[in-house]
Design an enzyme around this catalytic site. Structure first.
Site, PDB file in Angstrom:
ATOM      1  N   ARG A   1      -9.304   3.368 -14.739  1.00  0.00           N
ATOM      2  CA  ARG A   1      -8.010   2.755 -14.444  1.00  0.00           C
ATOM      3  C   ARG A   1      -7.330   2.378 -15.754  1.00  0.00           C
ATOM      4  O   ARG A   1      -7.907   2.487 -16.824  1.00  0.00           O
ATOM      5  CB  ARG A   1      -8.115   1.574 -13.460  1.00  0.00           C
ATOM      6  CG  ARG A   1      -9.346   0.761 -13.515  1.00  0.00           C
ATOM      7  CD  ARG A   1      -9.417  -0.436 -14.438  1.00  0.00           C
ATOM      8  NE  ARG A   1      -8.171  -0.986 -14.857  1.00  0.00           N
ATOM      9  CZ  ARG A   1      -7.900  -1.307 -16.110  1.00  0.00           C
ATOM     10  NH1 ARG A   1      -8.803  -1.125 -17.084  1.00  0.00           N
ATOM     11  NH2 ARG A   1      -6.750  -1.830 -16.438  1.00  0.00           N
TER      12      ARG A   1
ATOM     13  N   GLN B   1      -9.585  -7.415 -13.118  1.00  0.00           N
ATOM     14  CA  GLN B   1      -9.665  -6.645 -14.369  1.00  0.00           C
ATOM     15  C   GLN B   1      -9.717  -7.564 -15.592  1.00  0.00           C
ATOM     16  O   GLN B   1     -10.328  -7.219 -16.603  1.00  0.00           O
ATOM     17  CB  GLN B   1      -8.444  -5.707 -14.505  1.00  0.00           C
ATOM     18  CG  GLN B   1      -8.433  -4.530 -13.544  1.00  0.00           C
ATOM     19  CD  GLN B   1      -7.658  -4.850 -12.277  1.00  0.00           C
ATOM     20  OE1 GLN B   1      -7.584  -5.995 -11.852  1.00  0.00           O
ATOM     21  NE2 GLN B   1      -7.088  -3.839 -11.656  1.00  0.00           N
TER      22      GLN B   1
ATOM     23  N   ASP C   1       2.654   0.017 -16.580  1.00  0.00           N
ATOM     24  CA  ASP C   1       2.323   1.232 -15.827  1.00  0.00           C
ATOM     25  C   ASP C   1       3.508   2.175 -15.756  1.00  0.00           C
ATOM     26  O   ASP C   1       3.346   3.390 -15.655  1.00  0.00           O
ATOM     27  CB  ASP C   1       1.844   0.870 -14.424  1.00  0.00           C
ATOM     28  CG  ASP C   1       0.443   0.290 -14.520  1.00  0.00           C
ATOM     29  OD1 ASP C   1       0.329  -0.925 -14.748  1.00  0.00           O
ATOM     30  OD2 ASP C   1      -0.527   1.073 -14.432  1.00  0.00           O
TER      31      ASP C   1
HETATM   32  O1  MRU Z   1      -4.610  -1.133 -11.309  1.00  0.00           O
HETATM   33  P1  MRU Z   1      -4.915  -0.923 -12.763  1.00  0.00           P
HETATM   34  O2  MRU Z   1      -6.134  -1.640 -13.212  1.00  0.00           O
HETATM   35  O3  MRU Z   1      -4.921   0.546 -13.135  1.00  0.00           O
HETATM   36  O4  MRU Z   1      -3.681  -1.577 -13.510  1.00  0.00           O
HETATM   37  C1  MRU Z   1      -3.634  -1.504 -14.904  1.00  0.00           C
HETATM   38  C2  MRU Z   1      -2.506  -2.234 -15.524  1.00  0.00           C
HETATM   39  O5  MRU Z   1      -1.678  -2.801 -14.862  1.00  0.00           O
HETATM   40  C3  MRU Z   1      -2.404  -2.147 -17.025  1.00  0.00           C
HETATM   41  O6  MRU Z   1      -1.802  -3.284 -17.542  1.00  0.00           O
HETATM   42  C4  MRU Z   1      -1.562  -0.917 -17.420  1.00  0.00           C
HETATM   43  O7  MRU Z   1      -2.000   0.233 -16.759  1.00  0.00           O
HETATM   44  C5  MRU Z   1      -1.604  -0.675 -18.894  1.00  0.00           C
HETATM   45  S1  MRU Z   1      -3.187  -0.130 -19.472  1.00  0.00           S
HETATM   46  C6  MRU Z   1      -3.008   0.111 -21.148  1.00  0.00           C
END
Ligand code: MRU
EC number: 5.3.1.23
Length: 353
Positions: free
Chosen positions: A51, A199, A240
């Site tokens: 992720r 996370q 994202d």
């Molecule tokens: O659902 P996830 O864990 O994939 O979400 C990740 C995030 O929101 C991060 O902040 C984003 O992807 C940037 S990672 C460098």
């Protein structure tokens, strides 16, 4: 000294398969998974075994190259048709992080001029490897620019994991912290746990502690109190997808932190590569927001914590309006002001290169 030596890479290409660090199991178990077909790559992305926007893009790129290697045709036309079908399949794994589509489209473009299936297969692997190595350099540059905004002793708040394992290496929001560590600049990080998948608690603290960065874990609802009592000097987050006007989708809870930053009059920074900026998405309202299974909220580590049948709303991301963002830190530098015109100019400049 390289502060990241002890942090494993989240994705590794091994010629016949892809090895990923299973982020679902961290920090209790360091498990590696060998992905040998496109279905297991899709599953790894959809279930958050891998992720973070850049890592999702890198994994999908290798996944497509892997799938292409199994095609039993010598016809380039058939090869392209099969590849397009598999591109669309991988693109369906998650909807919000634009790096997924960006990486898959980069792979599709890499075979535009090949003259045989054998060359196409080689070109796809080559491009996926390039995406990963470019991302490492990109993240280091983001870190350099971001570090110029911090000073010795700063206390920085972050959410989710925008670190080394969410990218090829270094991370985006966490990159300046690793560079600071390398240079002996003391920064203190407060990490929001990041409900519901944690996370922040599981991954960000794990990464930073291994690198020897000073980190304190808080629950998400402690952010205001922490900013006030611990005198937080800045908030920095990843992204994202960044729309053309600067509106930014990131992990759920980010928007709330931006509002708090404004209330406390501290800067709110977004750190992201150009591959996360999507000029074809005009504003934040056009960004698709993933909604995830209700069990992520009704259960905690497999134990039910809410009454059966309760209604649940579980958006994985929120959108921070551009006016709350002090600056967007990219590999090309620090962007602020009228995002729409600055971002458009930046991409025009990139196309000319
Ligand atoms: O659902 P996830 O864990 O994939 O979400 C990740 C995030 O929101 C991060 O902040 C984003 O992807 C940037 S990672 C460098």
């Amino acid at each position: 000294m390289d502060s990241l030596l002890s942090i494993p890479r989240s994705v590794e290409w091994n010629h016949t398969h892809l090895t990923i660090l299973n982020q679902q199991k961290l920090p209790n178990e360091t498990e590696y998974l060998e992905l040998k077909d496109i279905q297991s790559v899709w599953d790894a992305i959809a279930t958050l075994k891998v992720r973070g926007a850049p890592a999702i893009g890198i994994t999908a790129a290798y996944g497509l190259a892997l799938a292409a290697h199994s095609y039993q045709t010598n016809s380039l036309e058939d090869f392209r048709n099969l590849l397009k079908k598999d591109r669309d399949y991988l693109a369906s794994a998650r909807p919000t992080a634009v790096n997924l589509f960006w990486a898959l489209d980069r792979l599709m473009a890499s075979i535009a001029n090949v003259s045989s299936v054998a060359d196409a297969k080689k070109a796809l692997v080559h491009e996926a490897i390039r995406i990963q190595s470019d991302d490492e350099n990109t993240c280091r540059s983001i870190g350099e620019h971001a570090l110029s905004l911090f000073q010795e002793g700063d206390r920085i708040l972050t959410i989710c994991n925008a670190g080394s394992i969410a990218t090829a290496r270094y991370g985006t929001a966490l990159a300046p912290l690793y560079l600071a560590k390398e240079r002996g600049i003391r920064l203190h990080v407060y990490a929001c746990e990041t409900r519901p998948i944690l996370q922040g608690a599981r991954l960000t603290t794990w990464e930073l502690m291994q690198a020897g960065v000073d980190v304190t874990l808080i629950t998400d609802n402690m952010a205001a109190q922490t900013i006030k009592t611990k005198d937080i000097t800045a908030v920095i987050v990843g992204a994202d997808r960044i729309a053309a006007n600067g509106d930014t989708a990131n992990k759920i809870g980010t928007f709330g932190l931006a509002l708090l930053a404004k209330a406390f009059n501290i800067p709110f920074y977004v750190a992201a590569p150009l591959s996360t900026i999507d000029l074809s998405t005009k504003t934040g309202a056009d960004i698709p927001i993933e909604e995830r299974p209700s069990e992520e909220i009704t259960e905690l580590a497999g134990t039910r914590i809410a009454p059966p049948g309760v209604k649940v709303y579980n958006p994985a991301f929120d959108v921070t309006p551009h006016e709350l963002i002090t600056a967007i830190i990219t590999e090309k530098g620090i962007i602020s002001g009228h995002y729409e015109s600055v971002l458009t100019a930046l991409f025009k400049e990139e196309i000319k290169r």
